[in-house]
Write a protein that holds these residues in place. Structure first.
Motif, PDB file in Angstrom:
ATOM      1  N   ASN A 144       0.821  -1.206   0.000  1.00  0.00           N
ATOM      2  CA  ASN A 144       0.000   0.000   0.000  1.00  0.00           C
ATOM      3  C   ASN A 144       0.858   1.261   0.000  1.00  0.00           C
ATOM      4  O   ASN A 144       0.537   2.245  -0.670  1.00  0.00           O
ATOM      5  N   SER A 145       1.948   1.222   0.766  1.00  0.00           N
ATOM      6  CA  SER A 145       2.834   2.382   0.814  1.00  0.00           C
ATOM      7  C   SER A 145       3.466   2.634  -0.551  1.00  0.00           C
ATOM      8  O   SER A 145       3.546   3.781  -1.017  1.00  0.00           O
ATOM      9  N   TYR A 146       3.893   1.569  -1.220  1.00  0.00           N
ATOM     10  CA  TYR A 146       4.465   1.712  -2.560  1.00  0.00           C
ATOM     11  C   TYR A 146       3.428   2.256  -3.530  1.00  0.00           C
ATOM     12  O   TYR A 146       3.698   3.198  -4.291  1.00  0.00           O
ATOM     13  N   GLY A 147       2.219   1.674  -3.518  1.00  0.00           N
ATOM     14  CA  GLY A 147       1.196   2.081  -4.476  1.00  0.00           C
ATOM     15  C   GLY A 147       0.726   3.507  -4.293  1.00  0.00           C
ATOM     16  O   GLY A 147       0.439   4.207  -5.267  1.00  0.00           O
ATOM     17  N   HIS A 148       0.673   3.989  -3.037  1.00  0.00           N
ATOM     18  CA  HIS A 148       0.121   5.311  -2.762  1.00  0.00           C
ATOM     19  C   HIS A 148       1.159   6.421  -2.782  1.00  0.00           C
ATOM     20  O   HIS A 148       0.818   7.577  -3.046  1.00  0.00           O
ATOM     21  N   HIS A 149       2.425   6.097  -2.485  1.00  0.00           N
ATOM     22  CA  HIS A 149       3.399   7.165  -2.281  1.00  0.00           C
ATOM     23  C   HIS A 149       4.629   7.083  -3.182  1.00  0.00           C
ATOM     24  O   HIS A 149       5.221   8.116  -3.506  1.00  0.00           O
ATOM     25  N   TYR A 150       5.066   5.897  -3.546  1.00  0.00           N
ATOM     26  CA  TYR A 150       6.362   5.756  -4.207  1.00  0.00           C
ATOM     27  C   TYR A 150       6.274   5.295  -5.656  1.00  0.00           C
ATOM     28  O   TYR A 150       7.276   5.342  -6.378  1.00  0.00           O
ATOM     29  N   ARG A 151       5.132   4.842  -6.087  1.00  0.00           N
ATOM     30  CA  ARG A 151       5.045   4.187  -7.389  1.00  0.00           C
ATOM     31  C   ARG A 151       5.458   5.110  -8.531  1.00  0.00           C
ATOM     32  O   ARG A 151       6.209   4.709  -9.425  1.00  0.00           O
ATOM     33  N   ARG A 152       4.977   6.328  -8.532  1.00  0.00           N
ATOM     34  CA  ARG A 152       5.281   7.252  -9.627  1.00  0.00           C
ATOM     35  C   ARG A 152       6.782   7.584  -9.658  1.00  0.00           C
ATOM     36  O   ARG A 152       7.395   7.605 -10.731  1.00  0.00           O
ATOM     37  N   ALA A 153       7.369   7.821  -8.486  1.00  0.00           N
ATOM     38  CA  ALA A 153       8.799   8.139  -8.441  1.00  0.00           C
ATOM     39  C   ALA A 153       9.647   6.966  -8.914  1.00  0.00           C
ATOM     40  O   ALA A 153      10.617   7.151  -9.667  1.00  0.00           O
ATOM     41  N   ILE A 154       9.277   5.753  -8.505  1.00  0.00           N
ATOM     42  CA  ILE A 154      10.019   4.572  -8.938  1.00  0.00           C
ATOM     43  C   ILE A 154       9.895   4.384 -10.440  1.00  0.00           C
ATOM     44  O   ILE A 154      10.857   4.034 -11.130  1.00  0.00           O
ATOM     45  N   SER A 155       8.704   4.629 -10.985  1.00  0.00           N
ATOM     46  CA  SER A 155       8.505   4.511 -12.423  1.00  0.00           C
ATOM     47  C   SER A 155       9.418   5.471 -13.184  1.00  0.00           C
ATOM     48  O   SER A 155      10.001   5.117 -14.215  1.00  0.00           O
ATOM     49  N   LEU A 156       9.555   6.693 -12.667  1.00  0.00           N
ATOM     50  CA  LEU A 156      10.441   7.672 -13.305  1.00  0.00           C
ATOM     51  C   LEU A 156      11.900   7.226 -13.229  1.00  0.00           C
ATOM     52  O   LEU A 156      12.658   7.371 -14.199  1.00  0.00           O
ATOM     53  N   LEU A 157      12.304   6.683 -12.082  1.00  0.00           N
ATOM     54  CA  LEU A 157      13.680   6.212 -11.937  1.00  0.00           C
ATOM     55  C   LEU A 157      13.973   5.061 -12.903  1.00  0.00           C
ATOM     56  O   LEU A 157      15.015   5.035 -13.557  1.00  0.00           O
TER      57      LEU A 157
END
Length: 258
Positions: A144-157
């Motif tokens: 849930n933490s990945y999906g709500h907060h980090y997913r977009r940043a990780i996708s960009l990286l």
């Protein structure tokens, strides 16, 4: 490109070029003959590119680590809030065993409760049940933490870094990264049933139940799968099984690009 230019030059020489270019003001750089000026600027840009790539790799690894540790802390805090920890569980077990052994035919209320009160047993049951669900709760909070907060940043990286692998044994994670790239701009919650989604070597056994999204275990939950890819990728980068193009030599495996 400047990569072939520095292919056989020792790093310390490139570092000297870079320091010279960084220390001179633009007007001084313009006064140099074109060949020297181009070499100095290329060395500066080449090393800055490597440094930026290294920083992005470190960011990727630290974010992947932070998601897991943050989830553990959150679940532990919630458990401590809800539960009253039972102290001396080994001593309680000894008392229970001794009382039951002394009166094997006796009733529980007459034999056990005088030694260990019913309320203590209730607390112990709740604590053990909570600990049994701890790992699953950590995985849920992590997802849930990945999906709500980090997913977009990780996708960009993942979009700006180029990953390489020399070993065929680790190709499942490379295919998984290609799959994430393929579906990066799609909003589907699961992968199509016709898609070949690599699981072995990517998804650990304790994550399988969350990755498989239906009772027939055919639909793959994208958010959970991406989280598994990130965790496995972090481990393989740290073990030098996957390296990043343009990163410093210490982060790479020398050999044929796979």
């Amino acid at each position: 490109m400047w990569k072939p230019l520095f292919q056989r030059i020792p790093p310390r020489v490139i570092q000297q070029y870079r320091r010279r270019a960084a220390s001179e003001p633009p007007r001084e750089l313009r006064r140099h003959p074109a060949p020297l000026r181009h070499v100095l600027l290329a060395a500066l840009c080449w090393q800055r590119l490597t440094e930026v790539t290294d920083d992005l790799v470190e960011l990727l690894i630290s974010v992947a680590h932070h998601i897991g540790t943050r989830a553990e802390s959150k679940v532990e805090a919630e458990l401590l809030r809800q539960l009253r920890r039972v102290q001396g569980k080994t001593a309680l077990l000894f008392k229970l065993a001794k009382a039951a052994r002394a009166q094997p035919e006796g009733a529980v209320r007459e034999v056990i409760y005088p030694v260990v009160p019913e309320t203590v047993l209730d607390d112990l049951i709740r604590e053990m049940e909570a600990e049994g669900n701890y790992d699953r709760e950590v995985r849920l909070v992590t997802r849930n933490s990945y999906g709500h907060h980090y997913r977009r940043a990780i996708s960009l990286l993942l979009g700006v870094l180029t990953f390489r692998c020399n070993n065929d044994r680790h190709q499942p994670i490379m295919r998984a990264l290609d799959l994430l790239t393929k579906y990066r701009d799609r909003r589907t919650l699961t992968f199509p049933l016709t898609e070949d989604v690599p699981l072995g070597g990517v998804v650990k056994d304790d994550w399988q139940a969350l990755v498989l999204d239906d009772a027939e275990k055919r639909k793959i939950n994208r958010v959970t799968y991406e989280m598994c890819v990130l965790t496995t990728l972090r481990d393989k980068i740290r073990c030098k099984e996957v390296w990043i193009e343009g990163a410093r030599q210490g982060n790479r495996k020398v050999g044929r690009v796979g």
